[in-house]
Write a protein that holds these residues in place. Structure first.
Motif, PDB file in Angstrom:
ATOM      1  N   ALA A 128       0.831  -1.203   0.000  1.00 49.49           N
ATOM      2  CA  ALA A 128       0.000   0.000   0.000  1.00 49.49           C
ATOM      3  C   ALA A 128       0.864   1.252   0.000  1.00 49.49           C
ATOM      4  CB  ALA A 128      -0.928  -0.012   1.211  1.00 49.49           C
ATOM      5  N   LYS A 129       0.355   2.282  -0.646  1.00 48.76           N
ATOM      6  CA  LYS A 129       0.969   3.616  -0.708  1.00 48.76           C
ATOM      7  C   LYS A 129       2.146   3.697  -1.673  1.00 48.76           C
ATOM      8  CE  LYS A 129      -0.878   5.983   1.576  1.00 48.76           C
ATOM      9  NZ  LYS A 129      -2.205   6.579   1.349  1.00 48.76           N
ATOM     10  N   LYS A 130       2.456   2.602  -2.386  1.00 42.67           N
ATOM     11  CA  LYS A 130       3.599   2.631  -3.313  1.00 42.67           C
ATOM     12  C   LYS A 130       3.158   2.558  -4.776  1.00 42.67           C
ATOM     13  CE  LYS A 130       6.810   2.791  -0.146  1.00 42.67           C
ATOM     14  NZ  LYS A 130       7.686   3.964  -0.003  1.00 42.67           N
ATOM     15  N   TRP A 131       1.882   2.775  -5.017  1.00 46.29           N
ATOM     16  CA  TRP A 131       1.394   2.754  -6.394  1.00 46.29           C
ATOM     17  C   TRP A 131       1.982   3.922  -7.176  1.00 46.29           C
ATOM     18  CZ3 TRP A 131      -1.204  -0.535  -9.440  1.00 46.29           C
ATOM     19  CH2 TRP A 131      -1.743  -0.048 -10.639  1.00 46.29           C
ATOM     20  N   ASN A 132       2.366   3.646  -8.434  1.00 43.82           N
ATOM     21  CA  ASN A 132       2.969   4.668  -9.291  1.00 43.82           C
ATOM     22  C   ASN A 132       2.068   4.900 -10.500  1.00 43.82           C
ATOM     23  OD1 ASN A 132       4.615   6.070 -11.228  1.00 43.82           O
ATOM     24  ND2 ASN A 132       6.423   5.411 -10.090  1.00 43.82           N
ATOM     25  N   LEU A 164      -9.242  -5.650  -5.402  1.00 44.62           N
ATOM     26  CA  LEU A 164      -9.618  -6.363  -4.182  1.00 44.62           C
ATOM     27  C   LEU A 164      -8.742  -5.856  -3.038  1.00 44.62           C
ATOM     28  CD1 LEU A 164      -9.874 -10.048  -5.548  1.00 44.62           C
ATOM     29  CD2 LEU A 164     -11.652  -8.287  -5.443  1.00 44.62           C
ATOM     30  N   PRO A 165      -9.142  -4.805  -2.344  1.00 31.81           N
ATOM     31  CA  PRO A 165      -8.305  -4.241  -1.278  1.00 31.81           C
ATOM     32  C   PRO A 165      -8.372  -5.066   0.001  1.00 31.81           C
ATOM     33  CG  PRO A 165     -10.354  -3.030  -1.415  1.00 31.81           C
ATOM     34  CD  PRO A 165     -10.387  -4.038  -2.536  1.00 31.81           C
ATOM     35  N   GLN A 216      -8.037   0.025   2.189  1.00 34.70           N
ATOM     36  CA  GLN A 216      -9.151   0.726   1.535  1.00 34.70           C
ATOM     37  C   GLN A 216      -8.674   2.009   0.874  1.00 34.70           C
ATOM     38  OE1 GLN A 216     -12.475  -0.492   1.384  1.00 34.70           O
ATOM     39  NE2 GLN A 216     -11.371  -2.320   2.066  1.00 34.70           N
ATOM     40  N   GLU A 217      -7.798   2.735   1.553  1.00 35.52           N
ATOM     41  CA  GLU A 217      -7.282   3.975   0.960  1.00 35.52           C
ATOM     42  C   GLU A 217      -6.442   3.669  -0.265  1.00 35.52           C
ATOM     43  OE1 GLU A 217      -4.569   7.870   2.178  1.00 35.52           O
ATOM     44  OE2 GLU A 217      -5.415   6.585   3.760  1.00 35.52           O
ATOM     45  N   HIS A 218      -5.655   2.583  -0.201  1.00 31.23           N
ATOM     46  CA  HIS A 218      -4.845   2.176  -1.354  1.00 31.23           C
ATOM     47  C   HIS A 218      -5.741   1.814  -2.537  1.00 31.23           C
ATOM     48  CE1 HIS A 218      -1.604   0.383  -3.660  1.00 31.23           C
ATOM     49  NE2 HIS A 218      -2.265  -0.769  -3.730  1.00 31.23           N
ATOM     50  N   GLY A 219      -6.826   1.087  -2.275  1.00 26.69           N
ATOM     51  CA  GLY A 219      -7.742   0.710  -3.346  1.00 26.69           C
ATOM     52  C   GLY A 219      -8.376   1.914  -4.009  1.00 26.69           C
ATOM     53  N   ARG A 220      -8.786   2.887  -3.193  1.00 28.06           N
ATOM     54  CA  ARG A 220      -9.395   4.099  -3.760  1.00 28.06           C
ATOM     55  C   ARG A 220      -8.382   4.889  -4.589  1.00 28.06           C
ATOM     56  NH1 ARG A 220     -11.917   4.113   1.389  1.00 28.06           N
ATOM     57  NH2 ARG A 220     -10.313   5.521   2.209  1.00 28.06           N
ATOM     58  N   VAL A 232      -5.746   3.695  -6.252  1.00 25.76           N
ATOM     59  CA  VAL A 232      -5.510   3.006  -7.525  1.00 25.76           C
ATOM     60  C   VAL A 232      -6.692   3.241  -8.467  1.00 25.76           C
ATOM     61  CG1 VAL A 232      -5.192   0.763  -8.633  1.00 25.76           C
ATOM     62  CG2 VAL A 232      -4.007   1.275  -6.487  1.00 25.76           C
ATOM     63  N   ALA A 233      -7.913   3.135  -7.945  1.00 16.00           N
ATOM     64  CA  ALA A 233      -9.102   3.333  -8.776  1.00 16.00           C
ATOM     65  C   ALA A 233      -9.147   4.749  -9.336  1.00 16.00           C
ATOM     66  CB  ALA A 233     -10.358   3.035  -7.960  1.00 16.00           C
ATOM     67  N   SER A 234      -8.845   5.736  -8.490  1.00 15.60           N
ATOM     68  CA  SER A 234      -8.848   7.125  -8.933  1.00 15.60           C
ATOM     69  C   SER A 234      -7.812   7.353 -10.020  1.00 15.60           C
ATOM     70  CB  SER A 234      -8.593   8.053  -7.747  1.00 15.60           C
ATOM     71  OG  SER A 234      -8.512   9.395  -8.155  1.00 15.60           O
ATOM     72  N   ASP A 235      -6.646   6.708  -9.880  1.00 14.12           N
ATOM     73  CA  ASP A 235      -5.567   6.891 -10.837  1.00 14.12           C
ATOM     74  C   ASP A 235      -5.902   6.268 -12.196  1.00 14.12           C
ATOM     75  OD1 ASP A 235      -2.852   7.952 -11.149  1.00 14.12           O
ATOM     76  OD2 ASP A 235      -2.309   5.867 -11.529  1.00 14.12           O
ATOM     77  N   LEU A 236      -6.645   5.137 -12.181  1.00 14.81           N
ATOM     78  CA  LEU A 236      -6.975   4.435 -13.422  1.00 14.81           C
ATOM     79  C   LEU A 236      -8.277   4.911 -14.047  1.00 14.81           C
ATOM     80  CD1 LEU A 236      -6.008   0.744 -12.524  1.00 14.81           C
ATOM     81  CD2 LEU A 236      -4.654   2.463 -13.732  1.00 14.81           C
ATOM     82  N   PHE A 237      -9.006   5.773 -13.333  1.00 16.57           N
ATOM     83  CA  PHE A 237     -10.292   6.234 -13.844  1.00 16.57           C
ATOM     84  C   PHE A 237     -10.092   7.009 -15.147  1.00 16.57           C
ATOM     85  CE2 PHE A 237     -13.951   9.128 -14.073  1.00 16.57           C
ATOM     86  CZ  PHE A 237     -14.981   8.221 -13.898  1.00 16.57           C
ATOM     87  N   GLY A 238     -10.862   6.626 -16.176  1.00 17.58           N
ATOM     88  CA  GLY A 238     -10.718   7.246 -17.486  1.00 17.58           C
ATOM     89  C   GLY A 238      -9.666   6.604 -18.350  1.00 17.58           C
ATOM     90  N   ILE A 239      -8.879   5.675 -17.785  1.00 14.47           N
ATOM     91  CA  ILE A 239      -7.844   4.947 -18.534  1.00 14.47           C
ATOM     92  C   ILE A 239      -8.286   3.503 -18.743  1.00 14.47           C
ATOM     93  CG2 ILE A 239      -5.450   4.148 -18.499  1.00 14.47           C
ATOM     94  CD1 ILE A 239      -4.768   6.617 -16.833  1.00 14.47           C
TER      95      ILE A 239
END
Length: 798
Positions: free
Chosen positions: A202-206, A221-222, A229-233, A235-242
């Motif tokens: 968690a927290k290391k998503w690029n 699947l967080p 849960q924060e990590h899942g949100r 990642v989802a926010s970062d991929l939204f629209g992609i």
């Protein structure tokens, strides 16, 4: 030295009790005197958890208070002494420090030596199957698990860019699952499900990972905890629209449970998980409005870490996971609606209830301000990897929205580089009465000059980059005591608010000519940036200043700031004004000037009190009126005739109210320019003097006379100097003045090009002087050369 737990000190400590019991300082109404720095006023605010010294603008918790009050500062040494003192005073249990690990061994070897075993090595391979890096899962019989990262060449990932785990599987599938750890990827891969994760958990998503998910259906699947849960949100926010579609499904119901727990401990199957995924709603990125987002963010304490809880046997171990510095900056900006901001190199914020602007000078002041604004506990861990207060302060300064100035009053048009701290403007008053009532406090000689006073008062609000505004000259037929200086001073007061701006930058001719760079320092200083009126007061005689002309026309003012802070600049939004006593001005000044004539007023004893009261009551109404007058004006279609065409068309026309009155105002300005322009009068006198002198020259070499109406005559410098000796209306360098007037077109009879003659010095020695050229041509015709000032001429062909 003894060591105590800092968190326990904060939990058990009480700043109020410390001040009263340890320092013996009384606390009244939540404030006390800073006796430790010999303070005399109750400038310190004291609460249980924190204190703030308003005089030094520093503050913090009980450890900071103890360090500064008993040990003279907040450096590392004072903090260590403070924690020891407070631990003893609070009767806390001493912490026994562990022996530092050997610096010669790497972390993997240290863990092995401490009883850990490597139970799994997760390999991160690229699309060609090449090993890029790996993660070792280390377990201990009683301690919590650890992870160590490395590459084929060394431990750590210092020189490699991490990639996604199981990259080849997700690259060839139109859908995939993203989980938090490698163990969960392997669990899903074992049943044929394409899954991936990022190194570090968690927290290391690029954001760079997003390129692998373009158009794919993604299920996240967080883990079932706050960090997961924060990590899942995120990642989802970062991929939204992609990604082609996104769903978030928390399958495990166990505390900190993951997808592996779901299968191994909760009896889950792929069929049941598939059903949960099918029934889950598609992820929609919810964009809260800024105020709602700030309220949501401020429900949590603001810390530089996230607390993660792990169960080891019957024990629960809490671990602080550092937060990234960019995430912390973004979080604070959400909490505080974009604040803090920066003007120059200084951080600041505005209190939205009082409109007061607060400056933040250092990390201590920053964290005290954060606590007050968020009304939440701010715990800043010193754990390895956690952002320090100093690092966070510098990051905020680097990322803060930057402004060139803070303004408590509006501009028209509004500037993107200015932070406007003024309240919302009201609607314009009926018939713009707030503005015109202010204008009518002054005493113009007639309606034309009432209009010009109104345009002058509008001038400070009107600014467009690289668009010149006029220089204002205020004079009176009644001499001194006519209130000429009162107009700029009260206008400056109008443009000041809440202690910012409102001052006149008052200079003298000596300042302009002898201390010009000191004047520039005043203009670019923090205080000078907020002022809008530049005044050269009470000029007598002749006004000639290249520095003033340069200031009026430059688009920005640059110079070396005080205290050696380097080069700084400010946009030149100043309104320049000169008050004179029947003085004359040179052409450079006159061509840029608008004139105002005032008469000696008849005023009551309360006149100034009434003006100031009107300003305080109607300031924002006046600005609303000014903006409405300018913005509502449609240009008359009359060509401008001044050197400030935009101001003439957009402001002066607007305040005139009609084309007829505008024409009358322009006629007045033209007449005043001619009346006060000393260069034009000087040029006429020079022309007459030279003409008469040449008529009286006695001819030689067979000529009856010379004709100054037709002859081209070169007059040497010594002759000119002799002719104009003792003339009070010309300076000591008549040749230079004559040549300058020729270049500006005021002496068309003198060539602006020829200053030496003959061109070829084979017959006569070349000399400096002026060429009288009544025909206005520089063709190579006969030139008559003056040898002295009385009776000798000679004819030469050049």
């Amino acid at each position: 030295m003894k060591h105590y737990n800092f968190k326990e000190i904060k939990e058990h400590g009480d700043c109020v009790r410390f001040v009263t019991e340890v320092l013996g300082i009384p606390v009244e109404n939540g404030r006390c005197v800073a006796v430790w720095r010999d303070g005399e006023r109750d400038s310190v605010t004291i609460e249980r958890e924190q204190y703030y010294d308003h005089a030094t603008q520093t503050g913090g918790g009980i450890i900071d208070l103890c360090a500064v009050s008993k040990f003279g500062g907040t450096d590392a040494s004072a903090i260590q002494k403070a924690q020891e003192f407070l631990g003893d005073w609070l009767h806390l249990e001493e912490v026994k420090l562990r022996k530092a690990p050997s610096s010669k061994a790497n972390r993997y070897d240290d863990l092995i030596a401490a009883g850990y075993k490597e139970v799994k090595r997760y390999e991160y391979r690229d699309l060609e199957g090449k090993l890029v890096h790996f993660v070792c899962r280390m377990e201990h019989p009683v301690e919590h698990k650890e992870f160590v990262q490395g590459t084929p060449n060394h431990w750590g990932l210092g020189d490699v860019t991490p990639i996604l785990y199981n990259l080849s599987a997700i690259a060839k599938n139109p859908w995939c699952i993203i989980v938090e750890g490698e163990k969960d990827v392997d669990t899903l891969s074992a049943i044929g499900v394409p899954a991936t994760t990022n190194a570090g958990g968690a927290k290391k998503w690029n954001h760079a990972y997003s390129e692998y998910f373009k158009g794919k259906e993604v299920i996240i699947l967080p883990d079932n905890d706050d960090v997961g849960q924060e990590h899942g949100r995120r990642v989802a926010s970062d991929l939204f629209g992609i990604a082609g579609g996104i769903k978030i499904v928390t399958c495990s119901r166990l505390p900190k449970g993951d997808v592996t727990d779901y299968f191994t401990k909760e009896g889950g199957t792929w069929e049941s998980l598939s059903a949960m995924i099918a029934g889950a709603p598609a992820y929609e990125k919810i964009e809260l409005n800024p105020v709602e987002a700030a309220k949501e963010a401020n429900k949590k304490d603001f810390n530089n870490f996230i607390m993660e809880e792990t169960e080891i046997g019957k024990r629960k171990i809490q671990k602080k996971i550092p937060r990234q510095i960019n995430e912390l900056v973004a979080d604070l900006h959400v909490r505080l609606l974009g604040a803090p901001y920066r003007v120059g190199e200084q951080l600041f914020d505005q209190d939205r209830e009082t409109n007061e602007v607060n400056y933040i000078y250092d990390p201590a002041g920053l964290f005290s301000w954060i606590g007050r604004k968020t009304k939440k506990t701010v715990e800043w861990a010193k754990t390895d990897g956690c952002v320090t207060k100093a690092e966070f302060y510098e990051a905020l300064r680097a990322e803060a929205t930057s402004y060139s100035a803070i303004s408590m009053v509006p501009d028209y048009p509004a500037r993107s580089d200015v932070y406007y701290a003024h309240p919302d403007l009201p609607k314009p008053s009926e018939n713009h009465s707030a503005f015109w009532n202010f204008i009518d406090f002054f005493s113009p000689v007639d309606s034309v000059n009432r209009t010009l006073i109104a345009a002058f008062v509008m001038s400070p609000i009107f600014y467009i980059s690289k668009v010149d505004k006029p220089l204002w000259i205020i004079d009176s037929p009644d001499g001194q005591g006519s209130g000429k200086s009162t107009i700029p001073f009260l206008t400056a007061q109008l443009y000041g608010y809440q202690g910012i701006g409102g001052e006149v930058i008052d200079v003298t001719m000596y300042d302009l000519e002898k201390n010009y760079m000191e004047v520039v320092k005043r203009l670019i200083s923090p205080a000078g940036r907020n002022n809008r009126i530049f005044l050269l007061d009470n000029v007598k005689g002749m006004l000639r200043s290249a520095n003033l002309a340069k200031l009026v026309t430059t688009s920005s003012i640059s110079g070396r700031a005080s205290y050696g802070r380097g080069e700084e600049s400010r946009p030149n939004n100043l309104t320049y004004v000169v008050t004179i006593n029947s003085a004359t001005v040179d052409t450079d000044i006159a061509s840029r000037a608008f004139y105002i004539m005032v008469k000696k007023p008849t005023r009551s004893a309360n006149w100034k009190i009434n003006v100031c009261a009107h300003i305080e009551k109607y300031r924002m109404n006046i600005f609303a009126d000014i903006i409405d007058i300018i913005s509502g004006h449609q240009p008359y279609g009359i060509d401008p005739i001044t050197r400030t065409p935009e101001f003439e068309t957009r402001v002066l026309q607007a305040v005139c109210g009609s084309p007829e009155h505008y024409q009358t105002v322009m006629e007045f300005l033209i007449s005043k320019k001619e009346e006060t322009n000393s260069d034009e009068e000087t040029a006429r006198r020079i022309e007459e003097e030279i003409f008469q002198r040449m008529i009286n020259v006695k001819p030689i070499m067979g000529r009856n006379s010379i004709n100054p109406k037709t002859d081209r005559i070169f007059i040497r410098s010594n002759v000119i100097e002799e002719w104009f000796k003792g003339k009070s209306w010309i300076d000591r360098q008549p040749v230079s003045i004559i040549n300058n007037l020729a270049r500006t077109g005021m002496l068309p009879q003198v060539s602006p090009k020829v200053t030496k003659w003959p061109h070829h010095a084979d017959k006569l020695k070349r000399r400096n002087g002026i060429l009288w050229n009544p025909g206005g041509t520089d063709e190579q015709t006969r030139v008559i050369g003056m040898l002295n000032d009385k009776d000798a001429i000679e004819v030469e062909s050049d």
